[in-house]
Motif scaffolding. Structure first.
Motif, PDB file in Angstrom:
ATOM      1  N   PRO A 165      22.991 -16.836 -13.703  1.00 32.27           N
ATOM      2  CA  PRO A 165      22.569 -17.389 -12.414  1.00 32.27           C
ATOM      3  C   PRO A 165      23.761 -18.002 -11.676  1.00 32.27           C
ATOM      4  O   PRO A 165      24.558 -18.731 -12.257  1.00 32.27           O
ATOM      5  CB  PRO A 165      21.545 -18.457 -12.810  1.00 32.27           C
ATOM      6  N   GLY A 166      23.871 -17.685 -10.387  1.00 38.72           N
ATOM      7  CA  GLY A 166      24.967 -18.200  -9.581  1.00 38.72           C
ATOM      8  C   GLY A 166      26.143 -17.253  -9.480  1.00 38.72           C
ATOM      9  O   GLY A 166      26.959 -17.369  -8.558  1.00 38.72           O
ATOM     10  N   ALA A 167      26.267 -16.326 -10.419  1.00 32.18           N
ATOM     11  CA  ALA A 167      27.343 -15.338 -10.358  1.00 32.18           C
ATOM     12  C   ALA A 167      26.956 -14.217  -9.395  1.00 32.18           C
ATOM     13  O   ALA A 167      25.809 -14.118  -8.951  1.00 32.18           O
ATOM     14  CB  ALA A 167      27.622 -14.775 -11.747  1.00 32.18           C
ATOM     15  N   ARG A 168      27.915 -13.350  -9.077  1.00 30.58           N
ATOM     16  CA  ARG A 168      27.701 -12.313  -8.071  1.00 30.58           C
ATOM     17  C   ARG A 168      27.953 -10.920  -8.637  1.00 30.58           C
ATOM     18  O   ARG A 168      28.789 -10.728  -9.511  1.00 30.58           O
ATOM     19  CB  ARG A 168      28.622 -12.536  -6.872  1.00 30.58           C
ATOM     20  N   ILE A 169      27.212  -9.951  -8.081  1.00 31.87           N
ATOM     21  CA  ILE A 169      27.483  -8.535  -8.310  1.00 31.87           C
ATOM     22  C   ILE A 169      27.698  -7.913  -6.936  1.00 31.87           C
ATOM     23  O   ILE A 169      26.814  -7.976  -6.068  1.00 31.87           O
ATOM     24  CB  ILE A 169      26.306  -7.835  -9.031  1.00 31.87           C
ATOM     25  N   GLY A 170      28.869  -7.347  -6.694  1.00 31.66           N
ATOM     26  CA  GLY A 170      29.156  -6.790  -5.377  1.00 31.66           C
ATOM     27  C   GLY A 170      30.614  -6.427  -5.236  1.00 31.66           C
ATOM     28  O   GLY A 170      31.286  -6.073  -6.210  1.00 31.66           O
ATOM     29  N   PHE A 171      31.133  -6.556  -4.014  1.00 27.05           N
ATOM     30  CA  PHE A 171      32.537  -6.212  -3.784  1.00 27.05           C
ATOM     31  C   PHE A 171      33.056  -6.958  -2.564  1.00 27.05           C
ATOM     32  O   PHE A 171      32.299  -7.394  -1.695  1.00 27.05           O
ATOM     33  CB  PHE A 171      32.725  -4.709  -3.602  1.00 27.05           C
ATOM     34  N   ASN A 172      34.383  -7.115  -2.528  1.00 29.18           N
ATOM     35  CA  ASN A 172      35.078  -7.771  -1.430  1.00 29.18           C
ATOM     36  C   ASN A 172      36.034  -6.761  -0.812  1.00 29.18           C
ATOM     37  O   ASN A 172      36.935  -6.254  -1.489  1.00 29.18           O
ATOM     38  CB  ASN A 172      35.845  -9.001  -1.942  1.00 29.18           C
ATOM     39  N   THR A 173      35.832  -6.455   0.451  1.00 29.94           N
ATOM     40  CA  THR A 173      36.644  -5.437   1.107  1.00 29.94           C
ATOM     41  C   THR A 173      38.044  -5.946   1.449  1.00 29.94           C
ATOM     42  O   THR A 173      38.961  -5.147   1.648  1.00 29.94           O
ATOM     43  CB  THR A 173      35.956  -4.955   2.398  1.00 29.94           C
ATOM     44  N   VAL A 174      38.224  -7.258   1.511  1.00 27.49           N
ATOM     45  CA  VAL A 174      39.533  -7.825   1.837  1.00 27.49           C
ATOM     46  C   VAL A 174      40.450  -7.791   0.612  1.00 27.49           C
ATOM     47  O   VAL A 174      41.596  -7.336   0.680  1.00 27.49           O
ATOM     48  CB  VAL A 174      39.397  -9.270   2.358  1.00 27.49           C
ATOM     49  N   THR A 175      39.933  -8.265  -0.521  1.00 23.22           N
ATOM     50  CA  THR A 175      40.730  -8.300  -1.750  1.00 23.22           C
ATOM     51  C   THR A 175      40.616  -7.014  -2.560  1.00 23.22           C
ATOM     52  O   THR A 175      41.303  -6.851  -3.559  1.00 23.22           O
ATOM     53  CB  THR A 175      40.277  -9.474  -2.634  1.00 23.22           C
ATOM     54  N   ASN A 176      39.707  -6.117  -2.108  1.00 25.38           N
ATOM     55  CA  ASN A 176      39.457  -4.864  -2.828  1.00 25.38           C
ATOM     56  C   ASN A 176      38.991  -5.129  -4.261  1.00 25.38           C
ATOM     57  O   ASN A 176      39.313  -4.381  -5.191  1.00 25.38           O
ATOM     58  CB  ASN A 176      40.715  -3.984  -2.842  1.00 25.38           C
ATOM     59  N   PHE A 244      16.315 -13.930  -5.921  1.00 24.95           N
ATOM     60  CA  PHE A 244      17.472 -13.116  -5.575  1.00 24.95           C
ATOM     61  C   PHE A 244      17.851 -13.316  -4.113  1.00 24.95           C
ATOM     62  O   PHE A 244      17.004 -13.585  -3.264  1.00 24.95           O
ATOM     63  CB  PHE A 244      17.176 -11.637  -5.812  1.00 24.95           C
ATOM     64  N   SER A 245      19.128 -13.131  -3.832  1.00 27.93           N
ATOM     65  CA  SER A 245      19.597 -13.176  -2.455  1.00 27.93           C
ATOM     66  C   SER A 245      20.683 -12.128  -2.263  1.00 27.93           C
ATOM     67  O   SER A 245      21.422 -11.802  -3.200  1.00 27.93           O
ATOM     68  CB  SER A 245      20.130 -14.570  -2.101  1.00 27.93           C
ATOM     69  N   TYR A 246      20.748 -11.612  -1.047  1.00 33.06           N
ATOM     70  CA  TYR A 246      21.738 -10.591  -0.714  1.00 33.06           C
ATOM     71  C   TYR A 246      22.535 -11.056   0.495  1.00 33.06           C
ATOM     72  O   TYR A 246      21.981 -11.462   1.505  1.00 33.06           O
ATOM     73  CB  TYR A 246      21.051  -9.260  -0.409  1.00 33.06           C
ATOM     74  N   VAL A 247      23.863 -11.015   0.359  1.00 38.58           N
ATOM     75  CA  VAL A 247      24.760 -11.442   1.436  1.00 38.58           C
ATOM     76  C   VAL A 247      25.675 -10.275   1.783  1.00 38.58           C
ATOM     77  O   VAL A 247      26.234  -9.625   0.896  1.00 38.58           O
ATOM     78  CB  VAL A 247      25.609 -12.655   0.998  1.00 38.58           C
ATOM     79  N   THR A 248      25.795  -9.998   3.067  1.00 44.83           N
ATOM     80  CA  THR A 248      26.720  -8.955   3.495  1.00 44.83           C
ATOM     81  C   THR A 248      27.352  -9.354   4.830  1.00 44.83           C
ATOM     82  O   THR A 248      26.686  -9.875   5.719  1.00 44.83           O
ATOM     83  CB  THR A 248      26.015  -7.589   3.620  1.00 44.83           C
ATOM     84  N   ASN A 249      28.640  -9.142   4.920  1.00 48.54           N
ATOM     85  CA  ASN A 249      29.385  -9.384   6.165  1.00 48.54           C
ATOM     86  C   ASN A 249      30.598  -8.456   6.170  1.00 48.54           C
ATOM     87  O   ASN A 249      30.716  -7.578   5.322  1.00 48.54           O
ATOM     88  CB  ASN A 249      29.787 -10.863   6.295  1.00 48.54           C
ATOM     89  N   LYS A 250      31.504  -8.666   7.108  1.00 47.10           N
ATOM     90  CA  LYS A 250      32.641  -7.750   7.234  1.00 47.10           C
ATOM     91  C   LYS A 250      33.618  -7.855   6.056  1.00 47.10           C
ATOM     92  O   LYS A 250      34.418  -6.954   5.829  1.00 47.10           O
ATOM     93  CB  LYS A 250      33.387  -8.011   8.538  1.00 47.10           C
ATOM     94  N   ASN A 251      33.533  -8.963   5.309  1.00 43.32           N
ATOM     95  CA  ASN A 251      34.471  -9.168   4.203  1.00 43.32           C
ATOM     96  C   ASN A 251      33.900  -8.832   2.822  1.00 43.32           C
ATOM     97  O   ASN A 251      34.630  -8.392   1.938  1.00 43.32           O
ATOM     98  CB  ASN A 251      34.964 -10.618   4.180  1.00 43.32           C
ATOM     99  N   GLU A 252      32.591  -9.047   2.654  1.00 34.07           N
ATOM    100  CA  GLU A 252      32.030  -8.868   1.323  1.00 34.07           C
ATOM    101  C   GLU A 252      30.538  -8.560   1.383  1.00 34.07           C
ATOM    102  O   GLU A 252      29.862  -8.822   2.382  1.00 34.07           O
ATOM    103  CB  GLU A 252      32.262 -10.123   0.475  1.00 34.07           C
TER     104      GLU A 252
END
Length: 397
Positions: A165-176, A244-252
């Protein structure tokens, strides 16, 4: 010296030896002047997680890992491993310490085998490592607030096989940077295995997918932001304990989750079986309860049993070898790691020119389904006069 005095000295010696080999730093941090070795550990402030050396199963290798405190979960449950691919053989001569602003693991030869690997410009000040109650190991500038200041490095950005809980599964387009779960190779080898869980890498859809190397074999279905559920996980419509929550923006883009009841101990595990398992700890029975897993049918895991292996849903042991074959890596099969597949133990007759028993090489498997993307090849076999003796239809992946 009388017998009573001797017994007292023996007891005192045993106590000293015990204290020498079972030392806890009695803190949640590793400072620049401290190190962790042998049976020493650090424990988060609320005694939720503990970090130190561990040995998986009957393996002779040791790793730096994180597990739930025994006061909270009586079964040793590893949730994160630092040196997954570079174990040590002697934990007492291996050391985890701060070196040049990084958290570094040195093996028996004093060779660095794992590091947070930050540049000198990033770690200009004195650094310290702190283990939080969330299960996040944070490297920060000494004296800063771990809860409010930006970490120099954190284990939540480098997940292993467990999603807390609290950790993320996804990606960051800035840091790749991509945050994925990767299974262990086996129950005794935490090196990255075949199976991964990640966010749709195309970024066009908000859903989680499973991979076996480059092959997708399961999807959570699309994310419904209003109902806050995945369309492919019907259990989320029931008495669900997660938010659950989903976050998306131009960076991640990423998924994270919390537990409605903060006292509930829970985790998601990318298992060596290729299934994701949602587990909650039952204190009454002192065991992990499986709330749900996907894919539900074990045999839906792509290439679970490897070459010349077959999968059986109703059998206690999921995988077996086809007739005439045996496990290529028997030790791995004993640990329920079947991906190595099977090897032939009975020679083909066409490989033996002197064979005169008249038998034909063939597979006979009743009530079996073929693998996905099979190809049917009609192969003619000839004698020395180049006359066709027989034909055989072979299905291959």
């Amino acid at each position: 010296m009388d017998a009573k005095t001797k017994r007292s000295l023996v007891l005192l010696l045993c106590l000293c030896l015990h204290l020498k080999t079972h030392v806890c730093l009695a803190a949640d941090t590793i400072d620049a002047n401290q190190s962790l070795s042998g049976d020493q550990t650090i424990v988060s402030a609320g005694k939720v997680f503990e970090l130190g050396f561990f040995k998986p199963g009957n393996s002779s290798n040791y790793y730096i890992g994180m597990w739930y405190s025994k006061q909270l979960v009586s079964l040793e449950t590893i949730v994160w491993v630092a040196n997954r691919e570079t174990p040590v053989s002697d934990r007492f001569s291996s050391v985890l310490r701060i070196s040049d602003g990084n958290l570094v693991l040195f093996n028996e030869s004093n060779t660095p085998i794992w590091s947070t690997n930050l540049s000198s410009t990033t770690t200009s000040g004195s650094a310290q490592a702190i283990l939080l109650d969330s299960g996040n190991l944070v490297l920060r500038t000494a004296g800063s607030n771990a809860n409010t200041s930006e970490p120099l490095w954190q284990s939540f950005d480098h997940p292993a096989h467990t999603w807390l809980p609290g950790a993320r599964i996804g990606f960051n387009t800035v840091t790749n940077q991509t945050l994925i779960l990767t299974s262990w190779k086996s129950s005794e080898d935490p090196a990255p295995g075949l199976f991964t869980l990640e966010l749709d890498p195309n970024g066009s859809n908000a859903y989680l997918i499973f991979w076996n190397r480059s092959r997708q074999y399961w999807s959570s279905g699309a994310w419904d932001a209003n109902s806050r559920i995945f369309s492919g996980v019907p259990e989320m419509n029931l008495n669900y304990i997660y938010n659950f929550s989903y976050v998306t923006n131009k960076n991640e883009s990423y998924f994270s989750y919390s537990v409605y009841n903060p006292k509930t101990i829970s985790q998601f595990v990318m298992h060596t079986s290729g299934q994701i398992q949602q587990l909650t700890w039952l204190e009454i029975s002192s065991q992990w309860n499986l709330f749900w897993n996907q894919p539900r049918k074990q045999c839906k895991v792509y290439d679970l049993c490897g070459a010349f292996g077959s999968c059986n849903e109703v059998s206690v042991i999921s995988c077996s070898c086809l007739t005439g074959f045996e496990p290529k890596l028997q030790r791995d099969w004993n640990l329920t790691a079947y991906s190595g597949g099977c090897k032939r133990k009975t020679p083909l007759h066409c490989e033996n020119a002197t064979s005169a028993d008249g038998k034909q090489d063939q597979f006979k498997m009743a009530r079996m389904s073929l693998p996905e993307n099979v190809q049917s090849v009609k192969q003619w076999m000839f004698n020395l006069d180049w006359r066709p003796l027989q034909s055989a239809r072979i299905h291959i992946k």
